[in-house]
Design an enzyme around this catalytic site. Structure first.
Site, PDB file in Angstrom:
ATOM      1  CB  CYS A 104      -0.617   6.540  -7.864  1.00 50.51           C
ATOM      2  SG  CYS A 104       1.104   6.758  -8.394  1.00 50.51           S
ATOM      3  CB  CYS A 106       3.248   3.044  -9.586  1.00 50.00           C
ATOM      4  SG  CYS A 106       2.566   3.183  -7.931  1.00 50.00           S
ATOM      5  CE  LYS A 189       5.151   8.418  -3.275  1.00 49.45           C
ATOM      6  NZ  LYS A 189       4.091   7.808  -4.071  1.00 49.45           N
ATOM      7  NE  ARG A 211       7.548   4.644  -7.345  1.00 51.42           N
ATOM      8  CZ  ARG A 211       7.159   3.694  -8.200  1.00 51.42           C
ATOM      9  NH1 ARG A 211       7.358   3.835  -9.493  1.00 51.42           N
ATOM     10  NH2 ARG A 211       6.575   2.601  -7.740  1.00 51.42           N
ATOM     11  CE  LYS A 242       4.406   7.273   0.431  1.00 47.50           C
ATOM     12  NZ  LYS A 242       3.711   6.887  -0.754  1.00 47.50           N
ATOM     13  CB  SER A 268       5.244  -0.334   3.631  1.00 49.41           C
ATOM     14  OG  SER A 268       6.167   0.136   2.661  1.00 49.41           O
TER      15      SER A 268
HETATM   16  C1  PBG Z   1       2.244   5.040  -5.024  1.00 49.39           C
HETATM   17  C2  PBG Z   1       2.505   4.966  -3.585  1.00 49.39           C
HETATM   18  C3  PBG Z   1       3.609   4.448  -2.880  1.00 49.39           C
HETATM   19  C4  PBG Z   1       3.256   4.475  -1.539  1.00 49.39           C
HETATM   20  C5  PBG Z   1       1.995   5.037  -1.439  1.00 49.39           C
HETATM   21  N1  PBG Z   1       1.544   5.359  -2.719  1.00 49.39           N
HETATM   22  C6  PBG Z   1       4.882   3.828  -3.286  1.00 49.39           C
HETATM   23  C7  PBG Z   1       5.833   4.406  -4.192  1.00 49.39           C
HETATM   24  O1  PBG Z   1       5.908   5.603  -4.442  1.00 49.39           O
HETATM   25  O2  PBG Z   1       6.566   3.552  -4.721  1.00 49.39           O
HETATM   26  C8  PBG Z   1       4.121   3.946  -0.428  1.00 49.39           C
HETATM   27  C9  PBG Z   1       3.446   3.676   0.836  1.00 49.39           C
HETATM   28  C10 PBG Z   1       4.183   2.816   1.773  1.00 49.39           C
HETATM   29  O3  PBG Z   1       5.362   2.466   1.596  1.00 49.39           O
HETATM   30  O4  PBG Z   1       3.543   2.460   2.766  1.00 49.39           O
HETATM   31  N2  PBG Z   1       2.962   5.938  -5.752  1.00 49.39           N
END
Ligand code: PBG
Length: 318
Positions: A104, A106, A189, A211, A242, A268
């Protein structure tokens, strides 16, 4: 005689443990909102992975935190990028460990979005001020995936939610001779409120907008199932839902609908809720972890990505 609780037959091999790697030496930085999770420099990461291996964990998912960022996320794929260096070090020391890498942008872009942005003058209407250049993003993600494959990653896991990312990466890997490297698509996601602690860990919150233009609407399970189907057709070796806990209906539907390896990401925010609740004395951490993680397994996940993995592995051995 009372009925015996089964703990859903959780096995250590069901779990994927996420790690955050940063530059420098001898670093193990705790993250404010994310109890028990750290940013490691490679040397300390290797010792922590040693502990995980001793507990029987055999799969990790790696996130990089680069020293510098730019608008195009070039530090995600430049030579000796943080993730590739870490993968090389890890594979040298733990050749049998299955190493998966997050693909990714970001954490690598100054604007904090998961793709490359279009110039302001671009015609397509921006979603909340965010206008992703999909073609450019696919090229960049492919470069990132190739750099991780070159370093020895077993799986690459694109999480940018760019349309066609699995197909683009599959074809780039194959063209470069990495047919054996598999793809775990972050297929379904959602634009979720559960990513807060992660964004603090990876320093990857968007600088403006949100996002919602590329992640899924959390009310739309149908779109999620469709995206999972798309990823399977595009060549994903495994697909993912996810977050996990607030989306077990989607996990279940995906399990019934597709006969394909299915992962669920216990993110998380889900992890931190359980941790903070336990710290406040609201519940017993171990019991709560077995109940929540057991529910993800019961819904049909073959693999569970979770920050609880080390604790679970330890508890399963007791
Ligand atoms: C990157 C990404 C994210 C997570 C995993 N890969 C965050 C997002 O989309 O902002 C989140 C994982 C987590 O919260 O444990 N795009």
């Amino acid at each position: 005689m009372g009925k015996k609780f089964t703990d859903m037959n959780l096995r250590t091999a069901d779990f994927i443990y996420p790690y955050f790697v940063t530059g420098g030496k001898n670093k193990k930085e705790e993250i404010n909102s994310f109890p028990g999770i750290f940013r490691f420099s490679l040397d300390r990461l290797l010792s922590d992975i040693g502990e995980s291996r001793k507990l029987g964990l055999n799969k990790i998912l790696l996130f990089g935190i680069p020293d510098t960022k730019d608008a195009r996320g070039t530090t995600a794929y430049k030579e000796d990028n943080i993730v590739s260096l870490a993968v090389e070090g890890i594979k040298k020391r733990f050749p049998a460990l299955i190493v998966m890498t997050d693909v990714c942008l970001c954490a690598y872009t100054t604007h904090g979005h998961c793709g490359i942005l279009k110039a302001k003058s671009a015609k397509r209407k921006a979603q909340n001020g965010v206008n992703i250049d999909n073609k450019n993003t696919l090229e960049t993600l492919s470069n990132v995936a190739i750099s991780h494959a070159e370093a020895g990653a077993d799986w690459v896991a694109p999480s940018a939610m760019a349309r066609g990312q699995v197909r683009a990466i599959r074809s780039a890997l194959d063209k470069n001779g990495y047919n054996k490297v598999k793809i775990m698509g972050y297929s379904a996601k959602f634009a979720s409120n559960f990513y807060g602690p992660f964004r603090q860990a990876a320093n990857s919150a968007p600088a403006f907008g949100d996002r919602k233009g590329y992640q899924l609407d959390y009310n739309d399970a149908e779109a999620a199932i469709k995206r999972i189907g798309d990823d399977i057709r595009e060549g994903a070796g495994a697909v993912m839902v996810k977050p996990a806990l607030a989306y077990l209906d989607v996990v279940k539907q995906a399990k019934l609908r597709f006969k394909h390896p299915l992962a669920a990401y216990n993110v998380s925010g889900e992890y931190s809720m359980v941790k903070y609740g336990a710290k406040s004395g609201l519940w017993d951490e171990r019991k709560m972890v077995f109940e929540t993680i057991g529910s993800i397994k019961r819904a049909g996940a073959d693999l569970i990505i979770t920050y609880h993995a080390k604790d679970i592995a330890r508890w399963l051995r007791e």
